[in-house]
Design a protein around this motif. Structure first.
Motif, PDB file in Angstrom:
ATOM      1  N   THR A  41       0.847  -1.186   0.000  1.00 19.84           N
ATOM      2  CA  THR A  41       0.000   0.000   0.000  1.00 19.84           C
ATOM      3  C   THR A  41       0.882   1.236   0.000  1.00 19.84           C
ATOM      4  N   TRP A  42       0.483   2.225  -0.750  1.00 23.05           N
ATOM      5  CA  TRP A  42       1.188   3.496  -0.836  1.00 23.05           C
ATOM      6  C   TRP A  42       0.194   4.535  -1.270  1.00 23.05           C
ATOM      7  N   TRP A  43       0.613   5.729  -1.558  1.00 20.18           N
ATOM      8  CA  TRP A  43      -0.329   6.826  -1.780  1.00 20.18           C
ATOM      9  C   TRP A  43      -1.226   6.622  -3.005  1.00 20.18           C
ATOM     10  N   LEU A  44      -0.769   5.901  -4.047  1.00 18.57           N
ATOM     11  CA  LEU A  44      -1.637   5.629  -5.194  1.00 18.57           C
ATOM     12  C   LEU A  44      -2.587   4.455  -4.928  1.00 18.57           C
ATOM     13  N   LEU A  45      -2.156   3.521  -4.116  1.00 16.86           N
ATOM     14  CA  LEU A  45      -2.962   2.365  -3.744  1.00 16.86           C
ATOM     15  C   LEU A  45      -3.028   2.328  -2.213  1.00 16.86           C
ATOM     16  N   PRO A  46      -3.873   3.156  -1.619  1.00 19.04           N
ATOM     17  CA  PRO A  46      -3.816   3.354  -0.174  1.00 19.04           C
ATOM     18  C   PRO A  46      -4.422   2.228   0.672  1.00 19.04           C
ATOM     19  N   THR A  47      -5.232   1.355   0.065  1.00 14.93           N
ATOM     20  CA  THR A  47      -5.845   0.294   0.856  1.00 14.93           C
ATOM     21  C   THR A  47      -5.498  -1.071   0.277  1.00 14.93           C
ATOM     22  N   LYS A  48      -5.725  -2.075   1.093  1.00 15.54           N
ATOM     23  CA  LYS A  48      -5.475  -3.457   0.678  1.00 15.54           C
ATOM     24  C   LYS A  48      -6.374  -3.830  -0.504  1.00 15.54           C
ATOM     25  N   ASN A  49      -7.632  -3.386  -0.465  1.00 12.18           N
ATOM     26  CA  ASN A  49      -8.561  -3.699  -1.552  1.00 12.18           C
ATOM     27  C   ASN A  49      -8.142  -3.054  -2.875  1.00 12.18           C
ATOM     28  N   SER A  50      -7.588  -1.857  -2.815  1.00 14.54           N
ATOM     29  CA  SER A  50      -7.148  -1.213  -4.059  1.00 14.54           C
ATOM     30  C   SER A  50      -5.944  -1.941  -4.653  1.00 14.54           C
ATOM     31  N   VAL A  51      -5.062  -2.470  -3.808  1.00 17.16           N
ATOM     32  CA  VAL A  51      -3.913  -3.251  -4.304  1.00 17.16           C
ATOM     33  C   VAL A  51      -4.403  -4.542  -4.949  1.00 17.16           C
ATOM     34  N   ILE A  52      -5.368  -5.210  -4.314  1.00 17.02           N
ATOM     35  CA  ILE A  52      -5.912  -6.458  -4.868  1.00 17.02           C
ATOM     36  C   ILE A  52      -6.625  -6.184  -6.194  1.00 17.02           C
ATOM     37  N   THR A  53      -7.423  -5.139  -6.238  1.00 16.99           N
ATOM     38  CA  THR A  53      -8.134  -4.780  -7.474  1.00 16.99           C
ATOM     39  C   THR A  53      -7.151  -4.458  -8.594  1.00 16.99           C
ATOM     40  N   PHE A  54      -6.133  -3.651  -8.273  1.00 16.26           N
ATOM     41  CA  PHE A  54      -5.099  -3.307  -9.255  1.00 16.26           C
ATOM     42  C   PHE A  54      -4.410  -4.566  -9.776  1.00 16.26           C
ATOM     43  N   SER A  55      -4.089  -5.495  -8.885  1.00 19.34           N
ATOM     44  CA  SER A  55      -3.391  -6.722  -9.283  1.00 19.34           C
ATOM     45  C   SER A  55      -4.265  -7.602 -10.171  1.00 19.34           C
ATOM     46  N   ILE A  56      -5.527  -7.739  -9.821  1.00 20.30           N
ATOM     47  CA  ILE A  56      -6.420  -8.588 -10.611  1.00 20.30           C
ATOM     48  C   ILE A  56      -6.657  -7.981 -11.991  1.00 20.30           C
ATOM     49  N   ILE A  57      -6.917  -6.682 -12.050  1.00 24.16           N
ATOM     50  CA  ILE A  57      -7.097  -6.016 -13.346  1.00 24.16           C
ATOM     51  C   ILE A  57      -5.807  -6.114 -14.172  1.00 24.16           C
ATOM     52  N   GLY A  58      -4.670  -5.937 -13.525  1.00 20.70           N
ATOM     53  CA  GLY A  58      -3.387  -6.060 -14.220  1.00 20.70           C
ATOM     54  C   GLY A  58      -3.174  -7.451 -14.781  1.00 20.70           C
ATOM     55  N   LEU A  59      -3.538  -8.475 -14.036  1.00 24.84           N
ATOM     56  CA  LEU A  59      -3.384  -9.842 -14.526  1.00 24.84           C
ATOM     57  C   LEU A  59      -4.333 -10.133 -15.694  1.00 24.84           C
ATOM     58  N   ILE A  60      -5.536  -9.575 -15.656  1.00 25.99           N
ATOM     59  CA  ILE A  60      -6.473  -9.749 -16.779  1.00 25.99           C
ATOM     60  C   ILE A  60      -5.924  -9.078 -18.038  1.00 25.99           C
ATOM     61  N   ILE A  61      -5.429  -7.869 -17.896  1.00 23.87           N
ATOM     62  CA  ILE A  61      -4.831  -7.163 -19.038  1.00 23.87           C
ATOM     63  C   ILE A  61      -3.602  -7.914 -19.537  1.00 23.87           C
ATOM     64  N   LEU A  62      -2.831  -8.464 -18.612  1.00 20.67           N
ATOM     65  CA  LEU A  62      -1.646  -9.236 -18.980  1.00 20.67           C
ATOM     66  C   LEU A  62      -2.029 -10.485 -19.777  1.00 20.67           C
ATOM     67  N   LEU A  63      -3.087 -11.164 -19.374  1.00 13.69           N
ATOM     68  CA  LEU A  63      -3.541 -12.336 -20.122  1.00 13.69           C
ATOM     69  C   LEU A  63      -3.979 -11.952 -21.533  1.00 13.69           C
ATOM     70  N   PHE A  64      -4.688 -10.825 -21.674  1.00 16.09           N
ATOM     71  CA  PHE A  64      -5.092 -10.349 -22.987  1.00 16.09           C
ATOM     72  C   PHE A  64      -3.854 -10.027 -23.839  1.00 16.09           C
ATOM     73  N   THR A  65      -2.861  -9.384 -23.240  1.00 16.41           N
ATOM     74  CA  THR A  65      -1.622  -9.047 -23.952  1.00 16.41           C
ATOM     75  C   THR A  65      -0.893 -10.307 -24.398  1.00 16.41           C
ATOM     76  N   ILE A  66      -0.830 -11.291 -23.532  1.00 18.81           N
ATOM     77  CA  ILE A  66      -0.184 -12.557 -23.891  1.00 18.81           C
ATOM     78  C   ILE A  66      -0.920 -13.203 -25.059  1.00 18.81           C
ATOM     79  N   TRP A  67      -2.260 -13.167 -25.045  1.00 15.07           N
ATOM     80  CA  TRP A  67      -3.045 -13.743 -26.135  1.00 15.07           C
ATOM     81  C   TRP A  67      -2.738 -13.048 -27.455  1.00 15.07           C
ATOM     82  N   VAL A  68      -2.706 -11.702 -27.436  1.00 13.46           N
ATOM     83  CA  VAL A  68      -2.436 -10.943 -28.660  1.00 13.46           C
ATOM     84  C   VAL A  68      -1.027 -11.251 -29.176  1.00 13.46           C
ATOM     85  N   LEU A  69      -0.035 -11.231 -28.294  1.00 13.01           N
ATOM     86  CA  LEU A  69       1.339 -11.517 -28.710  1.00 13.01           C
ATOM     87  C   LEU A  69       1.473 -12.941 -29.227  1.00 13.01           C
TER      88      LEU A  69
END
Length: 175
Positions: A41-69
């Motif tokens: 947690t830090w000033w851009l991701l101040p709560t535990k839930n925001s870190v989890i949400t950021f990580s899950i969205i990032g992994l979904i985008i990463l899977l889409f990127t892997i599919w395209v590549l």
């Protein structure tokens, strides 16, 4: 009229290596964030839930990127330009063959310091995509204005060669 082929660049393995390295690093960081959200947690991701949400969205985008590549880099594709039109095996949409009479205009798009050859169709509704192809086409349409974008970095030609060849053939077919 002669047929022109452009095949995959033989140096594409360096692109694959660079992409895989980047994706491994990003996956490791996102997984670390997801595994222990309290310590990230830090000033851009101040709560535990925001870190989890950021990580899950990032992994979904990463899977889409892997599919395209994966779709782009594993193809033994080619671009064929002939009297009928352009066949691009690297298009993410299901419509690989574009006839000359379907094309409204051909243009250059400068995006993120790269040049892309954009093919604008007279009727954009001709594209019949499903699933991730539909999503990729919608992203291209919102970013570039068309779903048919040609990238020359994976082809064995320069951007100018490809643009000149397609423009010349397009002008010949309009006459």
């Amino acid at each position: 009229m002669e047929v022109t082929y452009y095949h995959k660049n033989t140096n594409y393995k360096w692109y694959v290596l660079g992409c895989i390295t980047s994706l491994v690093v990003i996956t490791y960081l996102l997984w670390t964030f997801l595994k222990n959200p309290d310590s990230h947690t830090w000033w851009l991701l101040p709560t535990k839930n925001s870190v989890i949400t950021f990580s899950i969205i990032g992994l979904i985008i990463l899977l889409f990127t892997i599919w395209v590549l994966f779709k782009l880099l594993t193809k033994k594709g080619h671009v064929k330009i002939d009297s009928h039109g352009i066949y691009n095996d690297f298009f993410l949409s299901n419509k690989k063959q574009i006839n000359w009479n379907e094309i409204e205009k051909i243009d250059t798009i400068n995006h993120n310091h790269n040049q892309y050859l954009a093919i604008y169709l007279k009727n954009q509704n001709l594209i019949e995509n499903t699933g991730l192809n539909y999503l990729a086409s919608k992203i291209n349409i919102s970013t570039f204005g068309t779903s048919h974008i040609m990238i020359t970095s994976i082809l064995n030609c320069t951007y100018d060669e490809l643009f000149n060849e397609i423009s010349k053939r397009f002008e010949q077919q309009k006459k």
